[in-house]
Design an enzyme around this catalytic site. Structure first.
Site, PDB file in Angstrom:
ATOM      1  N   CYS A 113       0.814  -1.226   0.000  1.00 32.84           N
ATOM      2  CA  CYS A 113       0.000   0.000   0.000  1.00 32.84           C
ATOM      3  C   CYS A 113       0.840   1.264   0.000  1.00 32.84           C
ATOM      4  O   CYS A 113       0.359   2.336  -0.359  1.00 32.84           O
ATOM      5  CB  CYS A 113      -0.919   0.015   1.213  1.00 32.84           C
ATOM      6  N   HIS A 254      -3.944   6.690   3.051  1.00 31.91           N
ATOM      7  CA  HIS A 254      -4.227   5.403   2.426  1.00 31.91           C
ATOM      8  C   HIS A 254      -5.615   4.942   2.865  1.00 31.91           C
ATOM      9  O   HIS A 254      -5.972   5.018   4.034  1.00 31.91           O
ATOM     10  CB  HIS A 254      -3.166   4.387   2.842  1.00 31.91           C
ATOM     11  N   ASN A 284      -9.946  -1.072  -0.192  1.00 38.76           N
ATOM     12  CA  ASN A 284      -8.498  -0.878  -0.163  1.00 38.76           C
ATOM     13  C   ASN A 284      -7.914  -1.336  -1.502  1.00 38.76           C
ATOM     14  O   ASN A 284      -7.937  -2.520  -1.823  1.00 38.76           O
ATOM     15  CB  ASN A 284      -7.919  -1.702   0.996  1.00 38.76           C
TER      16      ASN A 284
HETATM   17  N1  ACO Z   1     -17.698 -10.653   8.708  1.00 32.72           N
HETATM   18  C1  ACO Z   1     -18.118 -10.962   9.929  1.00 32.72           C
HETATM   19  N2  ACO Z   1     -17.273 -11.247  10.964  1.00 32.72           N
HETATM   20  C2  ACO Z   1     -15.955 -11.192  10.688  1.00 32.72           C
HETATM   21  C3  ACO Z   1     -15.454 -10.859   9.414  1.00 32.72           C
HETATM   22  C4  ACO Z   1     -16.386 -10.588   8.403  1.00 32.72           C
HETATM   23  N3  ACO Z   1     -16.014 -10.251   7.147  1.00 32.72           N
HETATM   24  N4  ACO Z   1     -14.100 -10.875   9.468  1.00 32.72           N
HETATM   25  C5  ACO Z   1     -13.754 -11.190  10.726  1.00 32.72           C
HETATM   26  N5  ACO Z   1     -14.873 -11.399  11.475  1.00 32.72           N
HETATM   27  C6  ACO Z   1     -14.967 -11.767  12.876  1.00 32.72           C
HETATM   28  C7  ACO Z   1     -13.707 -12.452  13.381  1.00 32.72           C
HETATM   29  O1  ACO Z   1     -13.747 -13.825  13.086  1.00 32.72           O
HETATM   30  C8  ACO Z   1     -13.777 -12.153  14.857  1.00 32.72           C
HETATM   31  O2  ACO Z   1     -14.691 -13.067  15.447  1.00 32.72           O
HETATM   32  P1  ACO Z   1     -14.420 -13.659  16.936  1.00 32.72           P
HETATM   33  O3  ACO Z   1     -14.435 -12.466  17.821  1.00 32.72           O
HETATM   34  O4  ACO Z   1     -15.564 -14.588  17.116  1.00 32.72           O
HETATM   35  O5  ACO Z   1     -13.070 -14.329  16.853  1.00 32.72           O
HETATM   36  C9  ACO Z   1     -14.417 -10.757  14.931  1.00 32.72           C
HETATM   37  O6  ACO Z   1     -15.058 -10.560  13.661  1.00 32.72           O
HETATM   38  C10 ACO Z   1     -13.415  -9.636  15.148  1.00 32.72           C
HETATM   39  O7  ACO Z   1     -12.314  -9.819  14.276  1.00 32.72           O
HETATM   40  P2  ACO Z   1     -11.098  -8.806  14.255  1.00 32.72           P
HETATM   41  O8  ACO Z   1     -10.093  -9.292  13.257  1.00 32.72           O
HETATM   42  O9  ACO Z   1     -10.615  -8.571  15.651  1.00 32.72           O
HETATM   43  O10 ACO Z   1     -11.817  -7.489  13.702  1.00 32.72           O
HETATM   44  P3  ACO Z   1     -11.264  -6.042  13.545  1.00 32.72           P
HETATM   45  O11 ACO Z   1     -12.112  -5.084  14.259  1.00 32.72           O
HETATM   46  O12 ACO Z   1      -9.768  -5.970  13.774  1.00 32.72           O
HETATM   47  O13 ACO Z   1     -11.504  -5.764  11.974  1.00 32.72           O
HETATM   48  C11 ACO Z   1     -10.189  -5.697   9.946  1.00 32.72           C
HETATM   49  C12 ACO Z   1     -10.850  -6.564  11.005  1.00 32.72           C
HETATM   50  C13 ACO Z   1     -11.272  -4.926   9.243  1.00 32.72           C
HETATM   51  C14 ACO Z   1      -9.442  -6.575   8.965  1.00 32.72           C
HETATM   52  C15 ACO Z   1      -9.206  -4.702  10.624  1.00 32.72           C
HETATM   53  O14 ACO Z   1      -8.397  -5.408  11.530  1.00 32.72           O
HETATM   54  C16 ACO Z   1      -8.308  -3.958   9.660  1.00 32.72           C
HETATM   55  O15 ACO Z   1      -8.747  -3.124   8.898  1.00 32.72           O
HETATM   56  N6  ACO Z   1      -6.997  -4.180   9.743  1.00 32.72           N
HETATM   57  C17 ACO Z   1      -5.975  -3.388   9.040  1.00 32.72           C
HETATM   58  C18 ACO Z   1      -5.919  -3.618   7.567  1.00 32.72           C
HETATM   59  C19 ACO Z   1      -4.804  -2.785   6.997  1.00 32.72           C
HETATM   60  O16 ACO Z   1      -4.690  -1.608   7.243  1.00 32.72           O
HETATM   61  N7  ACO Z   1      -3.888  -3.373   6.266  1.00 32.72           N
HETATM   62  C20 ACO Z   1      -2.707  -2.662   5.819  1.00 32.72           C
HETATM   63  C21 ACO Z   1      -2.782  -2.204   4.455  1.00 32.72           C
HETATM   64  S1  ACO Z   1      -3.157  -3.465   3.300  1.00 32.72           S
HETATM   65  C22 ACO Z   1      -1.790  -3.656   2.204  1.00 32.72           C
HETATM   66  O17 ACO Z   1      -0.686  -3.281   2.456  1.00 32.72           O
HETATM   67  C23 ACO Z   1      -2.033  -4.389   0.954  1.00 32.72           C
END
Ligand code: ACO
Length: 332
Positions: A113, A254, A284
């Site tokens: 990214c 980003h 993204n």
């Molecule tokens: N739908 C429903 N539930 C989901 C989904 C989904 N799509 N995905 C995960 N869950 C569930 C998980 O299984 C978890 O369930 P549990 O509590 O029973 O175990 C719960 O939701 C919470 O999961 P988390 O991973 O803790 O959720 P979080 O609030 O962190 O959100 C997300 C996840 C959106 C991926 C977030 O962590 C994020 O945006 N991370 C950063 C991404 C990023 O910036 N990446 C860098 C750039 S990308 C690049 O370089 C190409």
């Protein structure tokens, strides 16, 4: 000689993948995706529409808007982690051919990214050293090609698209980049990766069976590190250049997750109207996200000649980067 941000262009595929489409593919809901990410929909390229095709369309616009011909470009740098071919040729070489540019240096950057802002730093260095005059930099991704559409933790996040800019030489200091900062910490490389193909996991039937060719992410850990690193990075670049956050009309982060953008914007005490948001409709798009967002604000007529942009980004590597610069092209 200084480097100036001369023009912007972007391209998005027409096919829309909405949250309700994803509800039919994996165990998720529109409500969960919107609340946790701010994303409503993303664009998906056609099967035969490649990263270089999207990049070429964005590049043509950027070159035209700079008032230049393809033949004026003397360096092409394409930032992508979803190249047309994984080893060679570089996607930038394919783009040069599609643009009809011959005998010009062209190479790719792999910084996920952060790729577009990394490319900005490369363009700045080539121009300030006097080696090049008009550098075409591109962020282009067909992320759908490395997403596992049975993995709800990643498939809801990513989309396809491209953005391109022409960075040109100028003697006018008022038009020049103010600062660009790019950095990396490989000790977090397992936070966000595609384990194959590569020398660690060469392509094999087992690699395909285990889905190692798809993107894997430690989402929550990445989220927390992104907020911490980006907040420090943007505070540092503003402080180092004695610029207050209220003097930035266009904060263009980003577009990974609305919650990350909001947390960083709040830490900087940014008002809503200062922050450019496109994550809701494009998701993204990795290296394409920042140039697509710049294009959006330019096309809307809000980004005017001479106005300051603050860019910041974070991605696989881990890599991060920020840039402070005026928009030096013509207003729309
Ligand atoms: N739908 C429903 N539930 C989901 C989904 C989904 N799509 N995905 C995960 N869950 C569930 C998980 O299984 C978890 O369930 P549990 O509590 O029973 O175990 C719960 O939701 C919470 O999961 P988390 O991973 O803790 O959720 P979080 O609030 O962190 O959100 C997300 C996840 C959106 C991926 C977030 O962590 C994020 O945006 N991370 C950063 C991404 C990023 O910036 N990446 C860098 C750039 S990308 C690049 O370089 C190409």
């Amino acid at each position: 000689m200084y480097a100036k941000f001369h023009s912007i262009g972007a391209y998005v595929p027409s096919k829309v993948l909405s949250n309700s489409d994803l509800e039919k593919m994996v165990d998720t809901s529109d409500e969960w995706i919107l609340k946790r990410t701010g994303i409503s929909e993303r664009r998906i390229a056609d099967v035969d529409e490649n990263t270089s095709d999207m990049a070429t369309k964005a590049s043509k616009l950027a070159i035209e808007r700079a008032g230049l011909e393809s033949s004026d470009i003397d360096l092409i740098v394409c930032a992508t982690v979803t190249p047309d071919y994984f080893n060679m040729p570089a996607t930038s070489c394919i783009i040069s051919d599609k643009l009809g540019i011959k005998n010009v240096q062209a190479f790719d950057i792999s910084a996920a990214c952060s790729g577009f802002v990394y490319a900005l730093s490369v363009a700045k260095a080539f121009i300030e050293s006097g080696m090049k005059k008009h550098v075409l930099i591109i962020g282009a991704e067909k992320f759908s090609s490395i997403v596992d559409y049975t993995d709800r933790t990643t498939c809801i996040l990513f989309g396809d698209g491209a953005g391109a800019a022409v960075i040109s030489a100028t003697e006018d200091k008022d038009e020049a980049f103010i600062d660009v900062h790019a950095s990396a910490d490989g000790s977090y490389s397992d936070f966000l990766m595609t384990p194959a193909p590569g020398t660690v996991n060469p392509l094999s039937a087992q690699v395909i069976e285990e889905g190692l060719n798809f993107v894997q992410m430690k989402g929550n850990e990445t989220f927390k590190l992104a907020v911490k690193t980006l907040t420090k990075d943007v505070k540092d670049i503003l402080a180092n250049n004695s610029i207050a956050s209220e003097d930035i009309p266009h904060f263009i982060p980003h577009q990974a997750n609305y919650r990350i953008i909001k947390a960083v914007g709040d830490a900087l005490k940014m008002k809503e109207e200062q922050v450019v948001l496109t994550v809701g409709k494009y998701g993204n798009t990795s290296a394409a996200s920042i140039p697509m967002a710049i294009n959006e604000v330019w096309e809307s007529g809000r980004l005017k000649k001479g106005e300051l942009m603050l860019l910041d980004t974070f991605g696989g590597g881990l890599t991060w980067a920020s840039a402070l610069l005026p928009f030096a092209g013509e207003s729309k």
